[in-house]
Design a protein around this motif. Structure first.
Motif, PDB file in Angstrom:
ATOM      1  N   SER A 279      37.250  24.313  15.404  1.00  0.00           N
ATOM      2  CA  SER A 279      36.525  23.910  16.613  1.00  0.00           C
ATOM      3  C   SER A 279      35.719  22.632  16.378  1.00  0.00           C
ATOM      4  O   SER A 279      35.476  22.239  15.234  1.00  0.00           O
ATOM      5  CB  SER A 279      35.563  25.017  17.060  1.00  0.00           C
ATOM      6  OG  SER A 279      34.491  25.146  16.119  1.00  0.00           O
ATOM      7  N   TRP A 280      35.292  22.036  17.512  1.00  0.00           N
ATOM      8  CA  TRP A 280      34.409  20.866  17.418  1.00  0.00           C
ATOM      9  C   TRP A 280      33.061  21.254  16.830  1.00  0.00           C
ATOM     10  O   TRP A 280      32.462  20.499  16.079  1.00  0.00           O
ATOM     11  CB  TRP A 280      34.198  20.237  18.805  1.00  0.00           C
ATOM     12  CG  TRP A 280      35.377  19.466  19.295  1.00  0.00           C
ATOM     13  CD1 TRP A 280      36.001  18.410  18.670  1.00  0.00           C
ATOM     14  CD2 TRP A 280      36.093  19.672  20.497  1.00  0.00           C
ATOM     15  NE1 TRP A 280      37.039  17.954  19.422  1.00  0.00           N
ATOM     16  CE2 TRP A 280      37.129  18.708  20.558  1.00  0.00           C
ATOM     17  CE3 TRP A 280      35.962  20.567  21.552  1.00  0.00           C
ATOM     18  CZ2 TRP A 280      38.004  18.616  21.617  1.00  0.00           C
ATOM     19  CZ3 TRP A 280      36.845  20.477  22.606  1.00  0.00           C
ATOM     20  CH2 TRP A 280      37.857  19.518  22.632  1.00  0.00           C
TER      21      TRP A 280
ATOM     22  N   ILE B 211      47.372  21.311  18.249  1.00  0.00           N
ATOM     23  CA  ILE B 211      46.128  20.803  17.659  1.00  0.00           C
ATOM     24  C   ILE B 211      46.120  21.144  16.177  1.00  0.00           C
ATOM     25  O   ILE B 211      46.199  22.309  15.795  1.00  0.00           O
ATOM     26  CB  ILE B 211      44.894  21.410  18.353  1.00  0.00           C
ATOM     27  CG1 ILE B 211      44.885  21.014  19.826  1.00  0.00           C
ATOM     28  CG2 ILE B 211      43.610  20.962  17.641  1.00  0.00           C
ATOM     29  CD1 ILE B 211      43.850  21.755  20.646  1.00  0.00           C
TER      30      ILE B 211
ATOM     31  N   SER C 207      43.674  19.512  14.002  1.00  0.00           N
ATOM     32  CA  SER C 207      42.266  19.555  13.606  1.00  0.00           C
ATOM     33  C   SER C 207      41.385  18.955  14.698  1.00  0.00           C
ATOM     34  O   SER C 207      41.827  18.141  15.506  1.00  0.00           O
ATOM     35  CB  SER C 207      42.035  18.817  12.282  1.00  0.00           C
ATOM     36  OG  SER C 207      42.328  17.447  12.423  1.00  0.00           O
ATOM     37  N   TYR C 208      40.151  19.409  14.707  1.00  0.00           N
ATOM     38  CA  TYR C 208      39.112  18.912  15.611  1.00  0.00           C
ATOM     39  C   TYR C 208      38.236  17.958  14.810  1.00  0.00           C
ATOM     40  O   TYR C 208      37.932  18.216  13.638  1.00  0.00           O
ATOM     41  CB  TYR C 208      38.256  20.063  16.137  1.00  0.00           C
ATOM     42  CG  TYR C 208      39.024  21.054  16.966  1.00  0.00           C
ATOM     43  CD1 TYR C 208      39.079  20.926  18.347  1.00  0.00           C
ATOM     44  CD2 TYR C 208      39.696  22.113  16.372  1.00  0.00           C
ATOM     45  CE1 TYR C 208      39.790  21.843  19.116  1.00  0.00           C
ATOM     46  CE2 TYR C 208      40.408  23.031  17.132  1.00  0.00           C
ATOM     47  CZ  TYR C 208      40.447  22.887  18.508  1.00  0.00           C
ATOM     48  OH  TYR C 208      41.150  23.779  19.265  1.00  0.00           O
ATOM     49  N   ARG C 209      37.828  16.867  15.445  1.00  0.00           N
ATOM     50  CA  ARG C 209      36.943  15.900  14.799  1.00  0.00           C
ATOM     51  C   ARG C 209      35.729  15.662  15.688  1.00  0.00           C
ATOM     52  O   ARG C 209      35.871  15.468  16.888  1.00  0.00           O
ATOM     53  CB  ARG C 209      37.668  14.574  14.558  1.00  0.00           C
ATOM     54  CG  ARG C 209      38.886  14.739  13.677  1.00  0.00           C
ATOM     55  CD  ARG C 209      39.599  13.458  13.337  1.00  0.00           C
ATOM     56  NE  ARG C 209      39.407  12.382  14.292  1.00  0.00           N
ATOM     57  CZ  ARG C 209      39.468  11.090  13.981  1.00  0.00           C
ATOM     58  NH1 ARG C 209      39.711  10.720  12.760  1.00  0.00           N
ATOM     59  NH2 ARG C 209      39.308  10.175  14.908  1.00  0.00           N
ATOM     60  N   THR C 210      34.560  15.699  15.087  1.00  0.00           N
ATOM     61  CA  THR C 210      33.320  15.443  15.809  1.00  0.00           C
ATOM     62  C   THR C 210      32.560  14.329  15.102  1.00  0.00           C
ATOM     63  O   THR C 210      32.276  14.426  13.909  1.00  0.00           O
ATOM     64  CB  THR C 210      32.444  16.711  15.880  1.00  0.00           C
ATOM     65  OG1 THR C 210      33.204  17.758  16.480  1.00  0.00           O
ATOM     66  CG2 THR C 210      31.190  16.464  16.707  1.00  0.00           C
TER      67      THR C 210
ATOM     68  N   MET D 136      34.090  13.354  20.410  1.00  0.00           N
ATOM     69  CA  MET D 136      34.903  14.464  19.920  1.00  0.00           C
ATOM     70  C   MET D 136      36.355  14.121  20.210  1.00  0.00           C
ATOM     71  O   MET D 136      36.662  13.587  21.272  1.00  0.00           O
ATOM     72  CB  MET D 136      34.543  15.772  20.623  1.00  0.00           C
ATOM     73  CG  MET D 136      33.138  16.245  20.344  1.00  0.00           C
ATOM     74  SD  MET D 136      32.735  17.833  21.102  1.00  0.00           S
ATOM     75  CE  MET D 136      32.766  17.431  22.846  1.00  0.00           C
ATOM     76  N   ASP D 137      37.217  14.403  19.243  1.00  0.00           N
ATOM     77  CA  ASP D 137      38.639  14.206  19.477  1.00  0.00           C
ATOM     78  C   ASP D 137      39.423  15.219  18.659  1.00  0.00           C
ATOM     79  O   ASP D 137      38.843  16.036  17.937  1.00  0.00           O
ATOM     80  CB  ASP D 137      39.075  12.767  19.197  1.00  0.00           C
ATOM     81  CG  ASP D 137      38.860  12.325  17.767  1.00  0.00           C
ATOM     82  OD1 ASP D 137      38.927  13.171  16.851  1.00  0.00           O
ATOM     83  OD2 ASP D 137      38.651  11.126  17.551  1.00  0.00           O
ATOM     84  N   MET D 138      40.739  15.171  18.806  1.00  0.00           N
ATOM     85  CA  MET D 138      41.606  16.103  18.100  1.00  0.00           C
ATOM     86  C   MET D 138      42.769  15.349  17.474  1.00  0.00           C
ATOM     87  O   MET D 138      43.233  14.362  18.026  1.00  0.00           O
ATOM     88  CB  MET D 138      42.196  17.132  19.070  1.00  0.00           C
ATOM     89  CG  MET D 138      41.188  18.046  19.687  1.00  0.00           C
ATOM     90  SD  MET D 138      41.940  19.067  20.960  1.00  0.00           S
ATOM     91  CE  MET D 138      41.736  18.013  22.393  1.00  0.00           C
TER      92      MET D 138
ATOM     93  N   THR E 106      35.343  17.329  10.259  1.00  0.00           N
ATOM     94  CA  THR E 106      36.608  17.873  10.732  1.00  0.00           C
ATOM     95  C   THR E 106      36.634  19.386  10.532  1.00  0.00           C
ATOM     96  O   THR E 106      35.937  19.933   9.677  1.00  0.00           O
ATOM     97  CB  THR E 106      37.807  17.257   9.985  1.00  0.00           C
ATOM     98  OG1 THR E 106      37.702  17.570   8.604  1.00  0.00           O
ATOM     99  CG2 THR E 106      37.853  15.752  10.174  1.00  0.00           C
TER     100      THR E 106
END
Length: 71
Positions: free
Chosen positions: A18-19, A54, A56-59, A45-47, A14
């Motif tokens: 960014s991702w 937004i 947080s970004y999650r990869t 990838m999601d947010m 996370t």
């Protein structure tokens, strides 16, 4: 090339930025406890969104490392 076996684990990193940073965070953490990392494949990838923004970004990444037979 010699014969080898690799194990694959799936991680979710996370980041609030960014991702790419989320993926880098997952790899950095994995490198602290797994030896001989080889390949990382981004599988999703999601947010996380809060109040229309937004948060947080999650990869999600699949990481492979050389398997030496120990658990």
């Amino acid at each position: 090339m010699s014969e080898s076996v690799y194990k694959i684990v799936e991680l979710v990193g996370t980041s609030s930025e960014s991702w790419e940073k989320a993926a880098a965070n997952a790899i950095s953490k994995a490198a602290g406890s797994l030896r001989d990392l080889r390949i990382a494949e981004v599988s999703a990838m999601d947010m996380h969104i809060n109040d229309g923004k937004i948060e947080s970004y999650r990869t999600k990444v699949k990481v492979s490392f050389k398997f030496d037979g120990h658990h």
